[in-house]
Design an enzyme around this catalytic site. Structure first.
Site, PDB file in Angstrom:
ATOM      1  N   GLU A 187      -3.169   3.442  -5.273  1.00 41.67           N
ATOM      2  CA  GLU A 187      -3.288   2.026  -4.914  1.00 41.67           C
ATOM      3  C   GLU A 187      -4.742   1.579  -4.958  1.00 41.67           C
ATOM      4  O   GLU A 187      -5.245   0.945  -4.034  1.00 41.67           O
ATOM      5  CB  GLU A 187      -2.686   1.785  -3.520  1.00 41.67           C
ATOM      6  CG  GLU A 187      -1.213   2.138  -3.448  1.00 41.67           C
ATOM      7  CD  GLU A 187      -0.536   1.696  -2.165  1.00 41.67           C
ATOM      8  OE1 GLU A 187      -1.223   1.562  -1.148  1.00 41.67           O
ATOM      9  OE2 GLU A 187       0.684   1.486  -2.193  1.00 41.67           O
ATOM     10  N   GLU A 256       6.642   3.647  -5.361  1.00 37.37           N
ATOM     11  CA  GLU A 256       6.881   3.589  -3.915  1.00 37.37           C
ATOM     12  C   GLU A 256       7.845   2.474  -3.624  1.00 37.37           C
ATOM     13  O   GLU A 256       7.490   1.310  -3.593  1.00 37.37           O
ATOM     14  CB  GLU A 256       5.579   3.370  -3.131  1.00 37.37           C
ATOM     15  CG  GLU A 256       4.798   4.622  -2.966  1.00 37.37           C
ATOM     16  CD  GLU A 256       3.698   4.489  -1.931  1.00 37.37           C
ATOM     17  OE1 GLU A 256       3.825   3.648  -1.022  1.00 37.37           O
ATOM     18  OE2 GLU A 256       2.733   5.236  -2.054  1.00 37.37           O
TER      19      GLU A 256
HETATM   20  C1  LIG Z   1      -0.903  -1.309   0.268  1.00 36.63           C
HETATM   21  C2  LIG Z   1      -0.020  -0.550   1.173  1.00 36.63           C
HETATM   22  O1  LIG Z   1       0.225  -0.936   2.281  1.00 36.63           O
HETATM   23  N1  LIG Z   1       0.479   0.555   0.691  1.00 36.63           N
HETATM   24  C3  LIG Z   1       1.288   1.423   1.443  1.00 36.63           C
HETATM   25  C4  LIG Z   1       2.643   1.518   0.870  1.00 36.63           C
HETATM   26  O2  LIG Z   1       3.397   2.289   1.704  1.00 36.63           O
HETATM   27  C5  LIG Z   1       2.946   3.598   1.784  1.00 36.63           C
HETATM   28  C6  LIG Z   1       3.870   4.258   2.670  1.00 36.63           C
HETATM   29  O3  LIG Z   1       3.993   3.586   3.874  1.00 36.63           O
HETATM   30  C7  LIG Z   1       1.535   3.692   2.277  1.00 36.63           C
HETATM   31  O4  LIG Z   1       1.061   4.975   2.178  1.00 36.63           O
HETATM   32  C8  LIG Z   1       0.685   2.786   1.475  1.00 36.63           C
HETATM   33  O5  LIG Z   1      -0.551   2.709   2.037  1.00 36.63           O
END
Ligand SMILES: CC(=O)N[C@H]1CO[C@H](CO)[C@@H](O)[C@@H]1O
Ligand SMILES: *[C@@H]1O[C@H](CO)[C@@H](O)[C@H](O)[C@H]1NC(C)=O
Ligand SMILES: *[C@@H]1O[C@H](CO)[C@@H](O)[C@H](O)[C@H]1NC(C)=O
Length: 839
Positions: A187, A256
């Site tokens: 991310e 995700e």
């Molecule tokens: C941007 C964000 O919030 N990403 C999250 C997506 O969800 C996963 C699992 O909860 C997190 O690890 C990420 O940080």
């Protein structure tokens, strides 16, 4: 190379035969991609993946979790790699027990599944410091996740280490192993956007670095639009149907797909309805998606102090299809399994062509994948309130609100995302022991004249001092009160104000607790401000600052502080306000009980414990110990900590995590109708109750008897209220609509039989159905656990379920009028609701 491994263990989709293996596999063991899909050994695949994080369960649980994932229709297990678990100090690596990554991957391979390895090494994941080791922060000149030499060197070294272990063990698909993809960074898109040029330089560097490691399988990057070739950019979110990869020749992948959301201490527990989960996946696949990962498939537990400092709870259940304890979370697990079967029936058509899309009405959409040999259709109703009837081909199809029906032959609906064919389960936690026999020991407040205490004329940042070796840091100072102070005569106590960067603070005056304050997810900064009792002469002010981990996400989270940074002031003296911030402070790292290892049997003999009437109750900073025998059976175990406030607990020396039942979930839990765009504010539970009451004890940590349980309680709880509980299925339910799509439809239509769906109930192994608690064929209302009869009810509703189910481990009940003594309300669409108890 690697063909021997393939003989022993052919991963799914590998069509080598034993005779041809030496030749064929040498040529075909490959993973590539094109615009449609990941191509494994020459074949495009629709891949269903699920996240299981190996340190969030125990090695003893892994085989069962992986098997349940396979039975649930998964092709791939996805995991992050947990840097701070693997390299606790620079160059000292740890790959054992819950951190035995190779063992975990080999178990996945043995089950015949693939692995998607997200190396990161930044992983976020609500994990302490986002996976970074704490020592990394103190490398001179370091800045995280940017074009910074010390950071890049450390990141490269760890990434290379992991890749080289995987290569040595022959775990990449091209070597005959199960790993078909890796991930670098995590991310990073939003961060790069924020920091600009150095971010871009860093992206260029790490993508080249990753590709240079020559793993033979594709790398992906999630949430980063400018992912350079040949890496694939992928989507994260609750829905990803509108995502498009940045190049025409890359497949549409969802790394995700949030099955729920994590729980924070002080927050309600989020749930995501199975119907909406299935809807989002069907929608992604109909729009050309070919890889879906459930985050999390099994969430598990944040044992030790691994949960991140955003007040993340110890339970990381995530409402995943397998619950924290390793049991099936029904109906989610079964409903998604049925969805996966339906999607797999469509796979030949899905990977071959792009769909033709038509819009037969308002909020209706039809996707058809048609080749010369195959045809699959997805019929969608996006309306959140109304059902729809869609004419398609020669058929007429009923679509509930916010739902998609899947037709693997373009004729027969075998699955609808809003119609559960799977059963639901209601779980319960039942006490399994008589009261524990506790002994207690009071933690002594630290004193500033101990030899090893540090001193400074300043307030220090907490993690800087503790390096996160403990949650606890004592800040101590002296305050001299003159006999002439006005407040001594007028009785107006002075006000002590302490500003802290977080996360929890106890204020002790002359070793007596004066107050406790704590932060929350929205603000970990906190202020104590209250009148305090001071005496003439010297007074000792002790501040016990408690961290609950380091943050895992947020702008430059590596620079965030914890602990008492001040100012600390005393107001209401003759001189007005005295600033204590720059006077002499002594520091003591950790608790005495930690230094003495009271969590272990050998350590505990170093102090005097008391019991009976002397047992500490409702007293802050107290240690408790007891022993217990392991209850028979295999049901998962937990501690019910309802009577406690906050602290930590250990079983046989191993930490089951931080407990904090004293933190009550704020907010409004509201309603939970599956239809409509999901957010983590919807469908929550536990409002007004502890965010987390139960704490998982893995059975593999226990001996048959003499298990040593230690609880450290910070706030003052009553340990006699703690119970050992087991998690079992209280009841199972089915809620089946007459005429709803079922996977049986296709074969039954083919054989010319009438299609009549069946309710299928089953109890966990070793249990049989003992009672039909509710049965109604007609228009029953409510959900599992609170069904009730509606305006239409067949009087013989109980007969068939009782006859077919009582005393059986599993049973079927056909949903048709003649089974229930006739149609109770002709001309109206009916359903059957059942609730049965597992004895
Ligand atoms: C941007 C964000 O919030 N990403 C999250 C997506 O969800 C996963 C699992 O909860 C997190 O690890 C990420 O940080
Ligand atoms: C960190 O701790 C050291 C002593 O160990 C101290 O000299 C330094 O000032 C501290 N820094 C902060 C920001 O607290
Ligand atoms: C449960 O049912 C099975 C048959 O489904 C039977 O063999 C078994 O004895 C039953 N067990 C109990 C405890 O009743």
């Amino acid at each position: 190379m690697g063909s021997r491994v393939l003989i022993e263990n052919l991963p799914r989709g590998n069509f080598c035969t034993l005779l041809l293996v030496l030749w064929v596999c040498a040529v075909t063991a490959s993973v590539t991609y094109d615009h449609k899909a990941i191509v494994v050994n020459g074949q495009r695949r629709i891949l269903i993946s699920g996240s299981i994080h190996y340190p969030r369960s125990t090695p003893e649980m892994w085989p069962d979790l992986i098997q349940k994932a396979k039975d649930g229709g998964l092709d791939v297990i996805q995991t992050y790699v947990f840097w701070n678990g693997h390299e606790p100090s620079p160059g000292k690596y740890y790959f054992e027990d819950r951190y035995d990554l190779v063992k975990f991957i080999k178990l996945v391979q043995q089950a015949g599944l693939y692995v998607h390895l997200r190396i990161g090494p930044y992983i976020c994941a609500e994990w302490n410091f986002g996976g970074f080791p704490v020592w990394l922060k103190y490398v001179p000149g370091i800045a995280f996740r940017t074009d910074n030499e010390p950071f890049k060197a450390a990141m490269q070294k760890f990434t290379e280490k992991i890749v080289s272990i995987m290569k040595e063990e022959k775990l990449f698909q091209t070597q005959g192993g199960p790993i078909i993809m890796s991930q670098i960074e995590n991310e990073y898109g939003p961060v790069e956007w924020e920091i600009g040029a150095p971010g871009k330089a860093y992206t260029k560097w790490f993508s080249q670095m990753a590709v240079g490691l020559d793993t033979g399988v594709p790398w992906i990057m999630c949430k980063q639009q400018d992912t350079p070739d040949p890496l694939i950019d992928t989507c994260n979110g609750y829905y990803c149907e509108n995502f498009t990869p940045n190049k025409k020749y890359k497949p549409k992948m969802w790394t995700e797909n949030w099955t729920g959301w994590y729980t924070e201490f002080g927050g309600a527990v989020p749930r995501r309805p199975a119907e909406d989960m299935a809807f989002s996946v069907a929608r992604f696949v109909q729009n050309g998606g070919s890889f879906v990962n459930y985050y999390m498939y099994h969430g598990g537990t944040n044992f030790d102090r691994t949960s991140s400092g955003l007040f993340i709870a110890t339970s990381y259940d995530y409402d995943g299809p397998i619950d924290e304890y390793g049991l099936l979370n029904e109906p989610k697990w079964g409903h998604l399994r049925d969805l996966h079967k339906a999607i797999k029936l469509c796979e030949p058509a899905l990977v071959s062509v792009d769909p033709t899309v038509t819009w037969p009405g308002n909020n209706l959409e039809v996707h058809v994948f048609k080749t010369s040999g195959a045809c699959a259709a997805f019929l969608a109703n996006y309306d959140t309130k109304s059902s729809a009837s869609v004419k398609f081909g020669n058929g007429q199809y009923d679509l509930p609100p916010w739902s998609i029906s899947i037709l693997p032959d373009c004729k027969t609906a075998v699955f609808n995302t809003a119609r559960l064919g799977a059963q639901s389960s209601l779980m319960k936690m039942t006490a399994v022991n008589s009261a524990f026999d506790w002994q207690s020991y009071n933690e002594e407040p630290a004193s500033s004249n101990e030899d090893d205490s540090l001193t400074a004329y300043a307030l220090w940042e907490q993690i800087n001092v503790t390096r996160d070796s403990t949650d606890y840091l004592w800040y101590m100072t002296d305050v001299n009160i003159d006999a002439n102070e006005g407040f001594i005569k007028n009785g107006q106590s002075p006000v002590l104000t302490v500003m802290s960067a977080g996360h929890v603070l106890h204020v002790l005056i002359n070793d007596q607790l004066s107050g406790t304050v704590y932060g929350g997810l929205d603000s970990h900064k906190l202020t104590f401000s209250d009148s305090v009792k001071l005496r003439v002469g010297n007074n000792k002010i002790s501040l016990l600052s408690i961290a609950v981990g380091l943050p895992n996400v947020g702008p430059h989270f590596e620079t965030w502080n914890a602990g008492v940074l001040g100012p600390v002031t005393l107001k209401g003296l003759n001189e007005g306000t005295r600033d204590l911030s720059k006077q002499k402070w002594s520091y003591k790292i950790g608790l005495k009980g930690e230094a003495l290892n009271l969590n272990t049997v050998s350590g505990s003999s170093s102090v005097e414990w008391v019991q009976g009437s002397l047992l500490a109750k409702q007293q802050p900073l107290a240690w408790y110990k007891t022993t217990f025998s392991t209850p028979a059976g295999n049901d998962p175990l937990a501690l019910d900590m309802i009577s406690m406030g906050k602290g930590q607990a250990w079983i046989n020396g191993r930490s089951i995590g931080r407990h904090w039942p004293g933190y009550i979930a704020r907010g409004n839990c509201g309603d939970c109708y599956y239809a409509g765009t999901y957010t983590d504010k919807k469908c929550r539970t536990n409002c007004g109750e502890p965010s987390q009451r139960w704490y998982h004890i893995p059975r593999s940590w226990l001996n048959p008897s003499g298990n040593y349980l230690v609880v450290f309680e910070e706030w003052g709880g009553d340990p006699t209220g703690i119970t050992l509980v087991k998690r079992t299925t209280a009841s199972v339910c089915a809620d089946i609509y007459q005429g709803q799509p079922t996977l049986k439809n296709r074969q039954m239509l083919d054989s010319g039989k009438v299609v009549r769906p069946k309710a299928h109930l089953w109890c966990p192994p070793g249990k049989n159905i003992s009672q039909i608690k509710f049965a109604s064929y007609g228009l029953p209302q409510g959900t599992c656990g609170n069904f009730r009869e509606g305006s239409c009810h067949a009087h013989k509703s109980y007969d068939a379920p009782q006859k077919n189910c009582i005393g059986k481990q599993s049973c079927l009940v056909t949903v048709a009028p003649e089974v229930f003594g006739g149609d109770p309300c002709p001309g109206i669409a009916k359903k059957l609701s059942l609730e049965a108890l597992c004895g």
